[in-house]
Design a protein around this motif. Structure first.
Motif, PDB file in Angstrom:
ATOM      1  N   ILE A 153     -20.551  -7.102  -4.088  1.00  0.00           N
ATOM      2  CA  ILE A 153     -20.874  -5.967  -4.958  1.00  0.00           C
ATOM      3  C   ILE A 153     -19.629  -5.425  -5.659  1.00  0.00           C
ATOM      4  CG2 ILE A 153     -20.559  -3.977  -3.403  1.00  0.00           C
ATOM      5  CD1 ILE A 153     -23.755  -4.631  -5.399  1.00  0.00           C
ATOM      6  N   ALA A 154     -18.432  -5.689  -5.068  1.00  0.00           N
ATOM      7  CA  ALA A 154     -17.195  -5.130  -5.619  1.00  0.00           C
ATOM      8  C   ALA A 154     -16.451  -6.071  -6.556  1.00  0.00           C
ATOM      9  CB  ALA A 154     -16.254  -4.725  -4.478  1.00  0.00           C
ATOM     10  N   LEU A 155     -16.715  -7.391  -6.477  1.00  0.00           N
ATOM     11  CA  LEU A 155     -15.928  -8.335  -7.287  1.00  0.00           C
ATOM     12  C   LEU A 155     -16.787  -9.218  -8.222  1.00  0.00           C
ATOM     13  CD1 LEU A 155     -13.235  -9.301  -4.630  1.00  0.00           C
ATOM     14  CD2 LEU A 155     -12.906  -7.897  -6.667  1.00  0.00           C
ATOM     15  N   PRO A 156     -17.579 -10.155  -7.703  1.00  0.00           N
ATOM     16  CA  PRO A 156     -18.317 -11.017  -8.634  1.00  0.00           C
ATOM     17  C   PRO A 156     -19.360 -10.293  -9.476  1.00  0.00           C
ATOM     18  CG  PRO A 156     -18.998 -11.448  -6.368  1.00  0.00           C
ATOM     19  CD  PRO A 156     -17.788 -10.566  -6.311  1.00  0.00           C
ATOM     20  N   SER A 157     -19.976  -9.259  -8.931  1.00  0.00           N
ATOM     21  CA  SER A 157     -20.966  -8.521  -9.722  1.00  0.00           C
ATOM     22  C   SER A 157     -20.316  -7.792 -10.901  1.00  0.00           C
ATOM     23  CB  SER A 157     -21.727  -7.536  -8.824  1.00  0.00           C
ATOM     24  OG  SER A 157     -22.672  -6.802  -9.563  1.00  0.00           O
ATOM     25  N   PRO A 158     -19.271  -6.981 -10.691  1.00  0.00           N
ATOM     26  CA  PRO A 158     -18.601  -6.356 -11.842  1.00  0.00           C
ATOM     27  C   PRO A 158     -17.969  -7.381 -12.793  1.00  0.00           C
ATOM     28  CG  PRO A 158     -18.005  -5.228  -9.815  1.00  0.00           C
ATOM     29  CD  PRO A 158     -18.733  -6.476  -9.419  1.00  0.00           C
ATOM     30  N   ARG A 159     -17.507  -8.525 -12.227  1.00  0.00           N
ATOM     31  CA  ARG A 159     -16.878  -9.546 -13.077  1.00  0.00           C
ATOM     32  C   ARG A 159     -17.845 -10.044 -14.140  1.00  0.00           C
ATOM     33  NH1 ARG A 159     -14.682 -15.057 -10.395  1.00  0.00           N
ATOM     34  NH2 ARG A 159     -16.920 -15.525 -10.364  1.00  0.00           N
ATOM     35  N   THR A 160     -19.140 -10.067 -13.825  1.00  0.00           N
ATOM     36  CA  THR A 160     -20.118 -10.529 -14.814  1.00  0.00           C
ATOM     37  C   THR A 160     -20.146  -9.607 -16.037  1.00  0.00           C
ATOM     38  OG1 THR A 160     -21.967  -9.304 -13.794  1.00  0.00           O
ATOM     39  CG2 THR A 160     -21.577 -11.557 -13.011  1.00  0.00           C
ATOM     40  N   ALA A 161     -19.990  -8.310 -15.797  1.00  0.00           N
ATOM     41  CA  ALA A 161     -19.962  -7.363 -16.926  1.00  0.00           C
ATOM     42  C   ALA A 161     -18.676  -7.527 -17.720  1.00  0.00           C
ATOM     43  CB  ALA A 161     -20.091  -5.933 -16.406  1.00  0.00           C
ATOM     44  N   LEU A 214     -26.822 -13.901 -20.624  1.00  0.00           N
ATOM     45  CA  LEU A 214     -27.906 -14.305 -19.721  1.00  0.00           C
ATOM     46  C   LEU A 214     -27.383 -14.784 -18.375  1.00  0.00           C
ATOM     47  CD1 LEU A 214     -30.285 -16.264 -22.148  1.00  0.00           C
ATOM     48  CD2 LEU A 214     -30.606 -13.964 -21.229  1.00  0.00           C
ATOM     49  N   ALA A 215     -26.354 -15.668 -18.407  1.00  0.00           N
ATOM     50  CA  ALA A 215     -25.822 -16.253 -17.173  1.00  0.00           C
ATOM     51  C   ALA A 215     -25.236 -15.190 -16.263  1.00  0.00           C
ATOM     52  CB  ALA A 215     -24.774 -17.312 -17.506  1.00  0.00           C
ATOM     53  N   CYS A 216     -24.482 -14.274 -16.850  1.00  0.00           N
ATOM     54  CA  CYS A 216     -23.855 -13.220 -16.051  1.00  0.00           C
ATOM     55  C   CYS A 216     -24.886 -12.223 -15.523  1.00  0.00           C
ATOM     56  CB  CYS A 216     -22.798 -12.493 -16.880  1.00  0.00           C
ATOM     57  SG  CYS A 216     -21.367 -13.501 -17.290  1.00  0.00           S
ATOM     58  N   PHE A 217     -25.826 -11.890 -16.384  1.00  0.00           N
ATOM     59  CA  PHE A 217     -26.828 -10.880 -16.024  1.00  0.00           C
ATOM     60  C   PHE A 217     -27.671 -11.310 -14.819  1.00  0.00           C
ATOM     61  CE2 PHE A 217     -31.066  -8.976 -16.539  1.00  0.00           C
ATOM     62  CZ  PHE A 217     -30.726  -7.638 -16.502  1.00  0.00           C
ATOM     63  N   THR A 218     -28.115 -12.558 -14.819  1.00  0.00           N
ATOM     64  CA  THR A 218     -28.975 -13.013 -13.723  1.00  0.00           C
ATOM     65  C   THR A 218     -28.253 -12.978 -12.380  1.00  0.00           C
ATOM     66  OG1 THR A 218     -28.375 -15.305 -14.266  1.00  0.00           O
ATOM     67  CG2 THR A 218     -30.430 -14.472 -15.175  1.00  0.00           C
ATOM     68  N   VAL A 254     -20.146  -0.771 -13.019  1.00  0.00           N
ATOM     69  CA  VAL A 254     -19.619  -0.140 -14.237  1.00  0.00           C
ATOM     70  C   VAL A 254     -18.137   0.179 -14.078  1.00  0.00           C
ATOM     71  CG1 VAL A 254     -19.741   1.887 -15.734  1.00  0.00           C
ATOM     72  CG2 VAL A 254     -21.853   0.817 -14.909  1.00  0.00           C
ATOM     73  N   LEU A 255     -17.760   0.713 -12.913  1.00  0.00           N
ATOM     74  CA  LEU A 255     -16.376   1.134 -12.685  1.00  0.00           C
ATOM     75  C   LEU A 255     -15.415  -0.051 -12.617  1.00  0.00           C
ATOM     76  CD1 LEU A 255     -16.967   3.936 -10.000  1.00  0.00           C
ATOM     77  CD2 LEU A 255     -16.521   4.217 -12.445  1.00  0.00           C
ATOM     78  N   VAL A 256     -15.728  -1.031 -11.767  1.00  0.00           N
ATOM     79  CA  VAL A 256     -14.838  -2.187 -11.599  1.00  0.00           C
ATOM     80  C   VAL A 256     -14.889  -3.091 -12.823  1.00  0.00           C
ATOM     81  CG1 VAL A 256     -14.249  -4.159 -10.130  1.00  0.00           C
ATOM     82  CG2 VAL A 256     -15.144  -2.069  -9.101  1.00  0.00           C
ATOM     83  N   ASN A 291     -10.022  -6.416 -16.670  1.00  0.00           N
ATOM     84  CA  ASN A 291     -10.248  -7.687 -17.352  1.00  0.00           C
ATOM     85  C   ASN A 291     -10.546  -8.802 -16.353  1.00  0.00           C
ATOM     86  OD1 ASN A 291      -7.722  -8.992 -16.524  1.00  0.00           O
ATOM     87  ND2 ASN A 291      -6.715  -7.587 -17.940  1.00  0.00           N
ATOM     88  N   VAL A 292     -11.072  -9.898 -16.874  1.00  0.00           N
ATOM     89  CA  VAL A 292     -11.536 -10.998 -16.028  1.00  0.00           C
ATOM     90  C   VAL A 292     -10.407 -11.581 -15.191  1.00  0.00           C
ATOM     91  CG1 VAL A 292     -12.588 -13.290 -16.024  1.00  0.00           C
ATOM     92  CG2 VAL A 292     -13.357 -11.575 -17.658  1.00  0.00           C
ATOM     93  N   ALA A 293      -9.243 -11.808 -15.820  1.00  0.00           N
ATOM     94  CA  ALA A 293      -8.113 -12.422 -15.117  1.00  0.00           C
ATOM     95  C   ALA A 293      -7.684 -11.578 -13.922  1.00  0.00           C
ATOM     96  CB  ALA A 293      -6.937 -12.619 -16.073  1.00  0.00           C
TER      97      ALA A 293
END
Length: 428
Positions: free
Chosen positions: A91-99, A280-284, A320-322, A326-328
């Motif tokens: 919930i703290a890393l891959p989920s925010p990374r999608t946004a 689409l890929a990130c959202f799912t 939203v916060l995390v 940036n992605v890197a």
């Protein structure tokens, strides 16, 4: 009981829950750097980013429970702590990374919109899907995934047929192990134990009268189908990256090479298709993570709907916060946690798949303890505490490749089973 249509819909839902930010941005640059070693890199990447996740879904098919069940044979306390860490990381890393990926690739190049606005709208939609979780299988399997696969096939197909099969030299020292470790960054092993639970609950909600065996067969068939699709897509993206080595600079970033591939294959409209694909890929994937985490919290409060809703809201706000980073940066921050939790996850997945006679509680405990102990040097190295010059663990086989846990875990699996069989034969 289930027809091919249900299997296909479930497989597409699995694919879309797996295929997110890391799955999209990692393979092209990996291929770009691998050069003529792209196939070896692909095999390594496929091992950690496809084979292990598929086994994770097969384990879910066998257990048909929750993430808590994965570690129960070690101990209930360990299982609860492990599940907490998995969901906290997810919930703290891959989920925010999608946004963050969605903003950098699909929004920022075209509109003067802040990442706050992008993330807020993005996770508002994620929350909407999570709160309507009974419809997830149909929406993901029938609508979103076919669109993702179609765009991916267009990009890969045109690139492969447009460019000559000429490869540059690899800049990767150990292509196979590098592919394995890069596969960690997809979070797919963690994704398997998280979104696998989402699939189980969604199937239970949709097919109330289905038997254990019927659901097991449905999940297993869907897992193999989704795994094959993932591997072919990864191979295509890695190959595409290796074929365009001459048109990008050596310091090309992940997002730049992905954007470049879309333009090279589809022309100016490629950016539009890429934006849709990324979104689409990130959202799912974000939907799967937020839903899975909310399911876990609800299960700790007697399946409370209020607990589910509150956690879904918290997960979306955290996204939203995390997601402002940036992605890197998010990828860099994720490495230490992955070096420690990923080996444990892989071991628990494998032990839950092997026949029960080879995976007693004693075997679970022995192998898990060995994995934890021998993952510590890799973790210390990832945070800079253990440098190559001060490495006192260099005697551990494969430690130089950050895989020092593999042989000790395997040895403990064999030895603990020998010990159990010896005692059984001796006592009889």
């Amino acid at each position: 009981m289930f027809k091919k249509k249900e299997t296909l819909v479930t497989a597409f839902a699995l694919f879309s829950l797996f295929f997110g930010a890391g799955n999209l941005i990692l393979p092209p640059l990996l291929g770009f750097n691998s050069g003529d070693q792209w196939l070896i890199v692909t095999i390594g990447f496929g091992l950690s980013a496809v084979a292990i996740p598929v086994l994770g879904i097969l384990a879910h098919a066998k257990l048909q429970g929750t993430l808590i069940d994965f570690g129960n044979k070690v101990s209930p306390t360990f299982s609860l702590i492990y599940a907490f860490f998995i969901y906290a990381i997810a919930i703290a890393l891959p989920s925010p990374r999608t946004a963050s990926v969605t903003h950098e690739i699909a929004i920022q190049p075209y509109w003067d919109i802040s990442s706050w606005f992008t993330s807020s709208i993005y996770f508002a939609l994620v929350l909407l899907f999570a709160l309507n979780r009974s419809k997830i299988l149909n929406i993901l399997g029938k609508v979103l995934t076919p669109a993702i696969i179609l765009i991916l096939l267009l990009v890969i197909g045109i690139t492969v047929f447009r460019f000559p099969f000429g490869f540059g030299s690899t800049i990767i020292e150990s292509p196979f192990t590098n592919g394995i470790l890069e596969g960690y960054q997809t979070f797919d092993a963690i994704g398997a134990v998280v979104v696998g639970g989402v699939i189980i609950i969604s199937i239970n909600l949709k097919y109330v009268n289905a038997s254990y065996e019927d659901k097991k067969l449905l999940i297993r068939n869907a897992a193999w189908f989704a795994g094959l699709a993932l591997f072919l897509i990864y191979m295509g993206l890695i190959l595409s990256g290796s074929l365009v080595h001459s048109i990008f600079d050596a310091d090309t970033t992940r997002t730049e090479i992905l954007s470049g591939l879309a333009i090279q294959s589809l022309g100016n409209i490629g950016n539009l298709f890429l934006s849709i694909l990324v979104g689409l890929a990130c959202f799912t994937t974000a939907v799967g993570i937020v839903t899975g985490t909310a399911d876990f919290v609800a299960s700790r409060f007697k399946e409370s709907k209020s607990a589910y809703t509150i956690m879904a809201i918290i997960g979306s706000v955290l996204g939203v916060l995390v997601g402002q980073f940036n992605v890197a940066y998010i990828i860099a921050v994720a490495i230490p946690s992955l070096m420690f939790i990923y080996p444990i996850t892989i071991i628990l997945i494998v032990l839950n798949v092997v026949p029960d006679k080879y995976a007693s509680s004693l075997v679970f405990r022995a192998v898990t303890i060995a994995t934890i102990l021998f993952s510590i040097p890799d973790f210390l190295g990832s945070i800079g505490t253990l440098t190559p010059e001060s490495n006192t663990f260099s005697w551990i086989p494969l430690q130089q490749y950050s895989l020092g846990w593999v042989l000790p875990a395997l040895a403990m699996f064999v030895l603990s089973n020998i010990y159990i069989n010896y005692n059984k034969n001796y006592l009889s």
